[in-house]
Design a protein around this motif. Structure first.
Motif, mmCIF file in Angstrom:
data_model
loop_
_atom_site.group_PDB
_atom_site.id
_atom_site.type_symbol
_atom_site.label_atom_id
_atom_site.label_comp_id
_atom_site.label_asym_id
_atom_site.label_seq_id
_atom_site.Cartn_x
_atom_site.Cartn_y
_atom_site.Cartn_z
ATOM 1 N N TYR A 250 0.784 -1.234 0.000
ATOM 2 C CA TYR A 250 0.000 0.000 0.000
ATOM 3 C C TYR A 250 0.815 1.283 0.000
ATOM 4 C CZ TYR A 250 -3.681 -3.348 0.886
ATOM 5 O OH TYR A 250 -4.528 -4.412 0.778
ATOM 6 N N VAL A 251 2.101 1.200 -0.347
ATOM 7 C CA VAL A 251 2.862 2.405 -0.658
ATOM 8 C C VAL A 251 2.885 2.528 -2.181
ATOM 9 C CG1 VAL A 251 4.278 2.368 1.421
ATOM 10 C CG2 VAL A 251 5.041 1.114 -0.596
ATOM 11 N N PRO A 252 3.199 3.710 -2.729
ATOM 12 C CA PRO A 252 3.252 3.861 -4.184
ATOM 13 C C PRO A 252 4.137 2.801 -4.829
ATOM 14 C CG PRO A 252 3.380 6.008 -3.145
ATOM 15 C CD PRO A 252 3.430 4.998 -2.033
ATOM 16 N N GLY A 253 3.598 2.137 -5.825
ATOM 17 C CA GLY A 253 4.302 1.047 -6.495
ATOM 18 C C GLY A 253 3.879 -0.321 -6.026
ATOM 19 N N GLY A 254 3.215 -0.403 -4.867
ATOM 20 C CA GLY A 254 2.715 -1.674 -4.369
ATOM 21 C C GLY A 254 1.434 -2.070 -5.079
ATOM 22 N N THR A 255 1.261 -3.369 -5.328
ATOM 23 C CA THR A 255 0.082 -3.845 -6.061
ATOM 24 C C THR A 255 -0.434 -5.146 -5.472
ATOM 25 O OG1 THR A 255 1.527 -4.965 -7.668
ATOM 26 C CG2 THR A 255 0.729 -2.761 -8.261
ATOM 27 N N LEU A 256 -1.677 -5.451 -5.786
ATOM 28 C CA LEU A 256 -2.328 -6.682 -5.357
ATOM 29 C C LEU A 256 -2.654 -7.547 -6.576
ATOM 30 C CD1 LEU A 256 -4.843 -5.275 -2.730
ATOM 31 C CD2 LEU A 256 -2.981 -6.867 -2.240
ATOM 32 N N SER A 257 -2.738 -8.833 -6.347
ATOM 33 C CA SER A 257 -3.042 -9.779 -7.413
ATOM 34 C C SER A 257 -4.368 -9.437 -8.094
ATOM 35 C CB SER A 257 -3.123 -11.192 -6.836
ATOM 36 O OG SER A 257 -3.650 -12.093 -7.777
ATOM 37 N N ALA B 167 -6.237 -11.568 -9.114
ATOM 38 C CA ALA B 167 -7.167 -12.613 -8.677
ATOM 39 C C ALA B 167 -8.013 -12.154 -7.491
ATOM 40 C CB ALA B 167 -6.396 -13.882 -8.308
ATOM 41 N N TRP B 168 -7.583 -11.098 -6.841
ATOM 42 C CA TRP B 168 -8.371 -10.534 -5.748
ATOM 43 C C TRP B 168 -9.511 -9.709 -6.317
ATOM 44 C CZ3 TRP B 168 -6.054 -8.672 -0.548
ATOM 45 C CH2 TRP B 168 -5.268 -9.693 0.008
ATOM 46 N N GLY B 169 -10.720 -9.994 -5.884
ATOM 47 C CA GLY B 169 -11.862 -9.205 -6.315
ATOM 48 C C GLY B 169 -11.906 -7.856 -5.605
ATOM 49 N N ALA B 170 -12.800 -6.990 -6.073
ATOM 50 C CA ALA B 170 -12.918 -5.649 -5.510
ATOM 51 C C ALA B 170 -13.256 -5.694 -4.016
ATOM 52 C CB ALA B 170 -13.974 -4.851 -6.266
ATOM 53 N N HIS B 171 -14.129 -6.633 -3.627
ATOM 54 C CA HIS B 171 -14.529 -6.728 -2.223
ATOM 55 C C HIS B 171 -13.345 -7.101 -1.340
ATOM 56 C CE1 HIS B 171 -16.941 -7.602 1.315
ATOM 57 N NE2 HIS B 171 -16.340 -8.789 1.390
ATOM 58 N N ILE C 13 5.761 -3.887 -2.965
ATOM 59 C CA ILE C 13 5.818 -5.240 -3.517
ATOM 60 C C ILE C 13 4.542 -5.512 -4.310
ATOM 61 C CG2 ILE C 13 7.209 -6.125 -1.613
ATOM 62 C CD1 ILE C 13 4.557 -7.582 -0.661
ATOM 63 N N HIS C 14 4.602 -6.542 -5.132
ATOM 64 C CA HIS C 14 3.388 -7.093 -5.735
ATOM 65 C C HIS C 14 3.001 -8.312 -4.921
ATOM 66 C CE1 HIS C 14 0.359 -8.420 -8.559
ATOM 67 N NE2 HIS C 14 0.938 -9.616 -8.598
ATOM 68 N N PHE C 15 1.789 -8.305 -4.388
ATOM 69 C CA PHE C 15 1.291 -9.409 -3.577
ATOM 70 C C PHE C 15 0.454 -10.327 -4.458
ATOM 71 C CE2 PHE C 15 -1.734 -11.480 -0.739
ATOM 72 C CZ PHE C 15 -0.925 -11.882 0.311
ATOM 73 N N GLU C 16 0.903 -11.567 -4.580
ATOM 74 C CA GLU C 16 0.238 -12.534 -5.452
ATOM 75 C C GLU C 16 -0.728 -13.392 -4.643
ATOM 76 O OE1 GLU C 16 -1.160 -13.527 -8.364
ATOM 77 O OE2 GLU C 16 0.770 -12.790 -9.120
#
Length: 268
Positions: free
Chosen positions: A152-159, A161-165, A235-238
């Motif tokens: 949740y810092v700039p550049g961090g992302t989530l998979s 596969a995670w839905g909006a909820h 980081i990118h969280f898979e």
């Protein structure tokens, strides 16, 4: 029978090249497991292949019914240093009593065995091994007691596969805990964290009360209360590809209550 194994992803490839002395820093990855037979072999191969001669792996297995502990023992036999010392070891626990307690046991063991830094990492492939060198570099260059692999810092992302909820719930959980505790850590619930040995000794792992995922919040809050610098690396969280999540109702309830307990103990 090992079963389906996870294939390392491109995001797992290290992009940071550490100076040789830093690459030899004694760093132990603590990886709790419970029914991770399908994930563990790929994760071990990935970690042991990193260009960090000082890296060791400690698997903490809670008597997995699927044989993960036995697989870990077999894998450990294949990874030795040039002088014949093990690069991987296994801590077998007799009962499944929570992720937080498994981490605490493994981290205490790692520090006792001489690790200068200890990295928390899940066995399900959600945490990018390729970021370990960068996190260690940040810790060494800044003197931080904790470096968070942050979604949740700039550049961090989530998979994807995670839905909006699910994404909204995760962000809410971070905001909830951070607001109650008055911290500026963006990913206070995250589990991909690099700790210095002095920080872990100051926190006193034996005093940690959380059994589940709220362990992440309690540890970070105590580090901040003891004056340690906290840095965050994007980081990118898979999402996991094999096995099932260990999250249940009891763990969720503990996570909701823990920030209030910590706040009360701190006299806020």
């Amino acid at each position: 029978m090992i079963g389906e194994q996870q294939t390392p992803r491109a995001t797992d490839v290290a992009t940071t090249k550490l100076p040789d002395t830093w690459a030899h820093t004694p760093l132990t990855v603590v990886m709790p497991t419970y029914n991770e037979a399908g994930n563990l072999p790929g994760m071990v191969e990935l970690l042991m292949g990193l260009d960090q001669p000082g890296l060791r792996l400690l698997v903490v297995d809670d008597s997995s019914p699927d044989g993960t502990g036995k697989i870990a023992d077999e894998l450990a036999e294949g990874f030795l240093t040039e002088d014949g010392k093990p690069r991987m070891s296994v801590l077998h626990r007799t009962a499944k009593d929570g992720l937080g307690r498994a981490y605490a046991a493994g981290m205490a063991k790692a520090v006792e065995d001489g690790a200068e830094y200890v990295l928390q990492m899940d066995a399900d492939g959600s945490h990018p091994a390729g970021k370990i060198a960068e996190m260690l570099g940040v810790a060494r260059s800044t003197g931080a007691g904790l470096v968070v692999g942050s979604r949740y810092v700039p550049g961090g992302t989530l998979s994807d596969a995670w839905g909006a909820h699910r994404k909204l719930l995760s962000r809410w959980a971070n905001a909830y805990a951070s607001t109650i505790l008055g911290t500026r850590v963006r990913d206070i619930t995250g589990g991909f964290n690099l700790w210095s040995a002095p920080a872990l000794k100051a926190i006193d792992l034996a005093s940690i009360g959380s059994a589940g995922y709220s362990f992440q919040v309690e540890m970070k809050f105590k580090a901040l209360r003891r004056g340690f610098q906290v840095m965050e690396v994007p980081i990118h969280f898979e999402d996991r590809t094999v096995g099932e999540s260990k999250m249940n109702l009891a763990v969720q309830l503990e996570s909701i209550a823990m920030p209030w307990k910590l706040r009360a103990r701190a006299g806020k």
